[in-house]
Scaffold this motif. Structure first.
Motif, mmCIF file in Angstrom:
data_model
loop_
_atom_site.group_PDB
_atom_site.id
_atom_site.type_symbol
_atom_site.label_atom_id
_atom_site.label_comp_id
_atom_site.label_asym_id
_atom_site.label_seq_id
_atom_site.Cartn_x
_atom_site.Cartn_y
_atom_site.Cartn_z
ATOM 1 N N ILE A 6 -5.488 -39.712 -8.536
ATOM 2 C CA ILE A 6 -5.780 -41.141 -8.382
ATOM 3 C C ILE A 6 -5.954 -41.787 -9.753
ATOM 4 O O ILE A 6 -5.393 -42.858 -10.029
ATOM 5 C CB ILE A 6 -7.046 -41.356 -7.518
ATOM 6 N N ALA A 7 -6.716 -41.131 -10.624
ATOM 7 C CA ALA A 7 -6.970 -41.686 -11.964
ATOM 8 C C ALA A 7 -5.675 -41.855 -12.749
ATOM 9 O O ALA A 7 -5.467 -42.874 -13.412
ATOM 10 C CB ALA A 7 -7.947 -40.797 -12.720
ATOM 11 N N VAL A 8 -4.797 -40.874 -12.676
ATOM 12 C CA VAL A 8 -3.525 -40.950 -13.399
ATOM 13 C C VAL A 8 -2.655 -42.081 -12.841
ATOM 14 O O VAL A 8 -2.010 -42.814 -13.601
ATOM 15 C CB VAL A 8 -2.787 -39.594 -13.330
ATOM 16 N N ALA A 9 -2.640 -42.261 -11.526
ATOM 17 C CA ALA A 9 -1.812 -43.303 -10.909
ATOM 18 C C ALA A 9 -2.333 -44.704 -11.216
ATOM 19 O O ALA A 9 -1.556 -45.651 -11.333
ATOM 20 C CB ALA A 9 -1.759 -43.094 -9.395
ATOM 21 N N VAL A 10 -3.648 -44.850 -11.383
ATOM 22 C CA VAL A 10 -4.262 -46.160 -11.534
ATOM 23 C C VAL A 10 -4.470 -46.549 -13.002
ATOM 24 O O VAL A 10 -4.486 -47.727 -13.335
ATOM 25 C CB VAL A 10 -5.609 -46.184 -10.763
ATOM 26 N N LYS A 74 -2.827 -66.063 -13.209
ATOM 27 C CA LYS A 74 -2.158 -64.761 -13.133
ATOM 28 C C LYS A 74 -2.478 -64.139 -11.783
ATOM 29 O O LYS A 74 -3.637 -64.033 -11.398
ATOM 30 C CB LYS A 74 -2.660 -63.860 -14.262
ATOM 31 N N ASP A 75 -1.443 -63.754 -11.041
ATOM 32 C CA ASP A 75 -1.625 -63.175 -9.716
ATOM 33 C C ASP A 75 -0.426 -62.285 -9.416
ATOM 34 O O ASP A 75 0.689 -62.780 -9.266
ATOM 35 C CB ASP A 75 -1.743 -64.296 -8.674
ATOM 36 N N TYR A 76 -0.661 -60.982 -9.363
ATOM 37 C CA TYR A 76 0.432 -60.059 -9.064
ATOM 38 C C TYR A 76 -0.122 -58.751 -8.524
ATOM 39 O O TYR A 76 -1.317 -58.502 -8.575
ATOM 40 C CB TYR A 76 1.290 -59.808 -10.305
ATOM 41 N N GLU A 77 0.775 -57.952 -7.972
ATOM 42 C CA GLU A 77 0.380 -56.630 -7.491
ATOM 43 C C GLU A 77 1.420 -55.603 -7.915
ATOM 44 O O GLU A 77 2.584 -55.921 -8.116
ATOM 45 C CB GLU A 77 0.169 -56.607 -5.988
ATOM 46 N N ILE A 78 0.953 -54.382 -8.045
ATOM 47 C CA ILE A 78 1.813 -53.267 -8.424
ATOM 48 C C ILE A 78 1.641 -52.167 -7.387
ATOM 49 O O ILE A 78 0.519 -51.837 -7.008
ATOM 50 C CB ILE A 78 1.442 -52.728 -9.823
ATOM 51 N N ARG A 79 2.749 -51.636 -6.925
ATOM 52 C CA ARG A 79 2.726 -50.509 -5.990
ATOM 53 C C ARG A 79 3.129 -49.242 -6.729
ATOM 54 O O ARG A 79 4.152 -49.205 -7.397
ATOM 55 C CB ARG A 79 3.696 -50.739 -4.842
ATOM 56 N N LYS A 80 2.300 -48.228 -6.603
ATOM 57 C CA LYS A 80 2.576 -46.944 -7.237
ATOM 58 C C LYS A 80 2.672 -45.878 -6.152
ATOM 59 O O LYS A 80 1.787 -45.780 -5.294
ATOM 60 C CB LYS A 80 1.445 -46.550 -8.194
ATOM 61 N N ILE A 86 2.595 -42.410 0.996
ATOM 62 C CA ILE A 86 1.410 -43.235 0.732
ATOM 63 C C ILE A 86 1.547 -43.858 -0.657
ATOM 64 O O ILE A 86 1.795 -43.157 -1.635
ATOM 65 C CB ILE A 86 0.123 -42.394 0.813
ATOM 66 N N ASP A 87 1.388 -45.183 -0.722
ATOM 67 C CA ASP A 87 1.423 -45.904 -1.992
ATOM 68 C C ASP A 87 0.038 -46.449 -2.303
ATOM 69 O O ASP A 87 -0.737 -46.757 -1.405
ATOM 70 C CB ASP A 87 2.388 -47.089 -1.931
#
Length: 104
Positions: A6-10, A74-80, A86-87
């Motif tokens: 989780i830490a690496v992805a975020v 500023k308003d955006y989202e990122i999917r990992k 599961i993203d």
């Protein structure tokens, strides 16, 4: 191992968002008061490119207006991708106003 994953992805997107916020504040602090929004976006794209933030384009994540000073929303989202199908969705929102940044 799960928490480390989780830490690496975020970590990367949060670090990039913090850098984006710092660059916006720096540009608002040092920039011209009557700068055109298109010129502000162009300068921010240049700054983000110099800081190796290539995952987002500034025009796609922020709206810039110039009404008695520059205002940036500023308003955006990122999917990992995380695990199998599961993203992780990271949403970033912040508003900047040139007069309040310069008053700090």
């Amino acid at each position: 191992a799960f928490i480390i994953k989780i830490a690496v992805a975020v970590w990367g997107p949060y670090l990039d968002d913090r850098l984006i916020n710092n660059q916006i504040e720096e540009q608002l602090l040092n920039g011209q008061k009557n700068l055109a929004p298109a010129k502000f976006v162009q300068e921010m794209d240049r700054r983000l490119s110099m800081n190796n933030v290539s995952e987002v384009k500034f025009a796609d994540i922020a709206q810039v207006t110039n009404v008695s000073g520059i205002q940036v929303n500023k308003d955006y989202e990122i999917r990992k991708p995380f695990l199998l199908n599961i993203d992780i969705v990271l949403k970033f929102e912040k508003r900047f106003d040139q007069s309040s940044v310069q008053a700090k």
